[in-house]
Design a protein around this motif. Structure first.
Motif, PDB file in Angstrom:
ATOM      1  N   ASN A   1       8.161 -37.156  -9.900  1.00  0.00           N
ATOM      2  CA  ASN A   1       8.058 -37.527 -11.319  1.00  0.00           C
ATOM      3  C   ASN A   1       6.629 -37.574 -11.857  1.00  0.00           C
ATOM      4  OD1 ASN A   1       7.156 -39.941 -10.277  1.00  0.00           O
ATOM      5  ND2 ASN A   1       8.875 -41.155 -11.039  1.00  0.00           N
ATOM      6  N   ARG A   2       5.632 -37.481 -10.987  1.00  0.00           N
ATOM      7  CA  ARG A   2       4.242 -37.478 -11.472  1.00  0.00           C
ATOM      8  C   ARG A   2       3.646 -36.073 -11.590  1.00  0.00           C
ATOM      9  NH1 ARG A   2       4.171 -42.393  -8.585  1.00  0.00           N
ATOM     10  NH2 ARG A   2       3.521 -44.117  -9.915  1.00  0.00           N
ATOM     11  N   ILE A   3       4.416 -35.059 -11.183  1.00  0.00           N
ATOM     12  CA  ILE A   3       3.923 -33.677 -11.238  1.00  0.00           C
ATOM     13  C   ILE A   3       4.084 -33.153 -12.665  1.00  0.00           C
ATOM     14  CG2 ILE A   3       4.170 -31.330 -10.336  1.00  0.00           C
ATOM     15  CD1 ILE A   3       5.513 -32.609  -7.824  1.00  0.00           C
ATOM     16  N   PRO A   4       2.983 -32.720 -13.303  1.00  0.00           N
ATOM     17  CA  PRO A   4       3.104 -32.188 -14.669  1.00  0.00           C
ATOM     18  C   PRO A   4       3.956 -30.916 -14.695  1.00  0.00           C
ATOM     19  CG  PRO A   4       0.787 -32.460 -14.033  1.00  0.00           C
ATOM     20  CD  PRO A   4       1.608 -32.697 -12.816  1.00  0.00           C
ATOM     21  N   VAL A   5       4.814 -30.824 -15.703  1.00  0.00           N
ATOM     22  CA  VAL A   5       5.700 -29.672 -15.854  1.00  0.00           C
ATOM     23  C   VAL A   5       5.364 -28.946 -17.149  1.00  0.00           C
ATOM     24  CG1 VAL A   5       8.097 -28.910 -16.138  1.00  0.00           C
ATOM     25  CG2 VAL A   5       7.560 -30.772 -14.545  1.00  0.00           C
ATOM     26  N   ILE A   6       5.256 -27.622 -17.054  1.00  0.00           N
ATOM     27  CA  ILE A   6       5.044 -26.769 -18.216  1.00  0.00           C
ATOM     28  C   ILE A   6       6.277 -25.878 -18.326  1.00  0.00           C
ATOM     29  CG2 ILE A   6       3.645 -24.920 -19.207  1.00  0.00           C
ATOM     30  CD1 ILE A   6       1.281 -26.114 -17.532  1.00  0.00           C
ATOM     31  N   LEU A   7       6.933 -25.931 -19.474  1.00  0.00           N
ATOM     32  CA  LEU A   7       8.131 -25.111 -19.685  1.00  0.00           C
ATOM     33  C   LEU A   7       7.738 -23.708 -20.115  1.00  0.00           C
ATOM     34  CD1 LEU A   7      10.488 -27.531 -21.661  1.00  0.00           C
ATOM     35  CD2 LEU A   7      10.509 -27.031 -19.206  1.00  0.00           C
ATOM     36  N   LEU A   8       8.432 -22.713 -19.559  1.00  0.00           N
ATOM     37  CA  LEU A   8       8.303 -21.324 -19.989  1.00  0.00           C
ATOM     38  C   LEU A   8       9.611 -20.972 -20.686  1.00  0.00           C
ATOM     39  CD1 LEU A   8       6.866 -19.560 -16.801  1.00  0.00           C
ATOM     40  CD2 LEU A   8       5.657 -20.050 -18.923  1.00  0.00           C
ATOM     41  N   THR A   9       9.542 -20.526 -21.931  1.00  0.00           N
ATOM     42  CA  THR A   9      10.778 -20.243 -22.653  1.00  0.00           C
ATOM     43  C   THR A   9      10.615 -19.132 -23.677  1.00  0.00           C
ATOM     44  OG1 THR A   9      12.544 -21.205 -23.989  1.00  0.00           O
ATOM     45  CG2 THR A   9      10.327 -22.021 -24.402  1.00  0.00           C
ATOM     46  N   ALA A  10      11.692 -18.407 -23.870  1.00  0.00           N
ATOM     47  CA  ALA A  10      11.741 -17.413 -24.945  1.00  0.00           C
ATOM     48  C   ALA A  10      12.352 -18.027 -26.194  1.00  0.00           C
ATOM     49  CB  ALA A  10      12.558 -16.205 -24.491  1.00  0.00           C
ATOM     50  N   LYS A  11      12.792 -19.271 -26.105  1.00  0.00           N
ATOM     51  CA  LYS A  11      13.424 -19.946 -27.241  1.00  0.00           C
ATOM     52  C   LYS A  11      12.353 -20.455 -28.195  1.00  0.00           C
ATOM     53  CE  LYS A  11      17.699 -21.487 -25.128  1.00  0.00           C
ATOM     54  NZ  LYS A  11      18.608 -22.620 -25.034  1.00  0.00           N
ATOM     55  N   ALA A  12      12.239 -19.793 -29.319  1.00  0.00           N
ATOM     56  CA  ALA A  12      11.173 -20.136 -30.253  1.00  0.00           C
ATOM     57  C   ALA A  12      11.686 -20.662 -31.589  1.00  0.00           C
ATOM     58  CB  ALA A  12      10.286 -18.911 -30.487  1.00  0.00           C
ATOM     59  N   GLN A  13      12.980 -20.968 -31.667  1.00  0.00           N
ATOM     60  CA  GLN A  13      13.534 -21.476 -32.920  1.00  0.00           C
ATOM     61  C   GLN A  13      12.970 -22.875 -33.194  1.00  0.00           C
ATOM     62  OE1 GLN A  13      15.406 -19.550 -34.898  1.00  0.00           O
ATOM     63  NE2 GLN A  13      15.068 -17.992 -33.335  1.00  0.00           N
ATOM     64  N   PRO A  14      12.741 -23.213 -34.461  1.00  0.00           N
ATOM     65  CA  PRO A  14      12.171 -24.526 -34.794  1.00  0.00           C
ATOM     66  C   PRO A  14      12.943 -25.713 -34.194  1.00  0.00           C
ATOM     67  CG  PRO A  14      12.161 -23.111 -36.724  1.00  0.00           C
ATOM     68  CD  PRO A  14      12.900 -22.363 -35.647  1.00  0.00           C
ATOM     69  N   ALA A  15      14.280 -25.648 -34.220  1.00  0.00           N
ATOM     70  CA  ALA A  15      15.065 -26.763 -33.675  1.00  0.00           C
ATOM     71  C   ALA A  15      14.831 -26.906 -32.173  1.00  0.00           C
ATOM     72  CB  ALA A  15      16.546 -26.550 -33.954  1.00  0.00           C
ATOM     73  N   GLU A  16      14.747 -25.774 -31.488  1.00  0.00           N
ATOM     74  CA  GLU A  16      14.491 -25.819 -30.043  1.00  0.00           C
ATOM     75  C   GLU A  16      13.080 -26.318 -29.769  1.00  0.00           C
ATOM     76  OE1 GLU A  16      17.436 -22.147 -28.841  1.00  0.00           O
ATOM     77  OE2 GLU A  16      15.494 -21.742 -29.744  1.00  0.00           O
ATOM     78  N   GLN A  17      12.127 -25.863 -30.576  1.00  0.00           N
ATOM     79  CA  GLN A  17      10.747 -26.316 -30.409  1.00  0.00           C
ATOM     80  C   GLN A  17      10.644 -27.832 -30.589  1.00  0.00           C
ATOM     81  OE1 GLN A  17       7.940 -24.613 -29.397  1.00  0.00           O
ATOM     82  NE2 GLN A  17       9.482 -23.107 -28.876  1.00  0.00           N
ATOM     83  N   ARG A  18      11.352 -28.364 -31.582  1.00  0.00           N
ATOM     84  CA  ARG A  18      11.352 -29.823 -31.798  1.00  0.00           C
ATOM     85  C   ARG A  18      11.935 -30.535 -30.593  1.00  0.00           C
ATOM     86  NH1 ARG A  18      12.462 -28.313 -36.975  1.00  0.00           N
ATOM     87  NH2 ARG A  18      14.716 -28.523 -36.746  1.00  0.00           N
ATOM     88  N   ARG A  19      13.029 -29.987 -30.068  1.00  0.00           N
ATOM     89  CA  ARG A  19      13.670 -30.585 -28.892  1.00  0.00           C
ATOM     90  C   ARG A  19      12.700 -30.597 -27.707  1.00  0.00           C
ATOM     91  NH1 ARG A  19      18.449 -27.889 -25.651  1.00  0.00           N
ATOM     92  NH2 ARG A  19      18.814 -29.485 -24.118  1.00  0.00           N
ATOM     93  N   PHE A  20      12.013 -29.468 -27.472  1.00  0.00           N
ATOM     94  CA  PHE A  20      11.076 -29.389 -26.356  1.00  0.00           C
ATOM     95  C   PHE A  20       9.917 -30.358 -26.553  1.00  0.00           C
ATOM     96  CE2 PHE A  20      12.395 -24.689 -25.882  1.00  0.00           C
ATOM     97  CZ  PHE A  20      13.485 -25.042 -25.102  1.00  0.00           C
TER      98      PHE A  20
END
Length: 122
Positions: free
Chosen positions: A74-93
């Motif tokens: 739980n202390r390891i930083p996570v960076i998400l890789l995604t092709a989902k660029a919709q505003p709603a998805e961006q807000r969720r991320f």
């Protein structure tokens, strides 16, 4: 620094690994599924994790949830890789506890810098 790439697509995983090794002098570990990634993250304790959002079986968000729930990871930083660029998805991320979100397709020559910047600010 050591980084774990969790992505189900072989070509993307390999290209990302090469980019980080060549441009950022990273030691790169890879996993082809969320389950494999969880095991490697716990065993290897990387400095960061690049996590693909869209994967079969256990997707990136389910994997993230398990990483954050485990005291071993739980202390390891996570960076998400995604092709989902919709505003709603961006807000969720943006509401998730992640160091950054990097959109696919990313520039292989700047990926290492993006990861370093995310870890500095994240």
């Amino acid at each position: 620094m050591r980084i774990l790439i969790i992505d189900d697509e072989d070509d993307i995983r390999e290209a990302t690994q090469i980019c980080l090794e060549v441009t950022g002098d990273w030691e790169v570990l890879t996993a082809s599924s969320g389950r494999e990634g969880l095991a490697k993250a716990a065993a290897e304790q990387p400095d960061a994790i690049l996590l693909d959002v869209m994967m079969p079986d256990m997707d990136g968000l389910a994997t993230l949830e398990k990483l954050q729930a485990s005291p071993a990871t739980n202390r390891i930083p996570v960076i998400l890789l995604t092709a989902k660029a919709q505003p709603a998805e961006q807000r969720r991320f943006s509401q998730l506890d992640v160091a950054a979100v990097i959109l696919k397709p990313y520039d292989p020559f700047t990926l290492s810098d993006q990861v370093i910047d995310a870890l500095k600010t994240g």
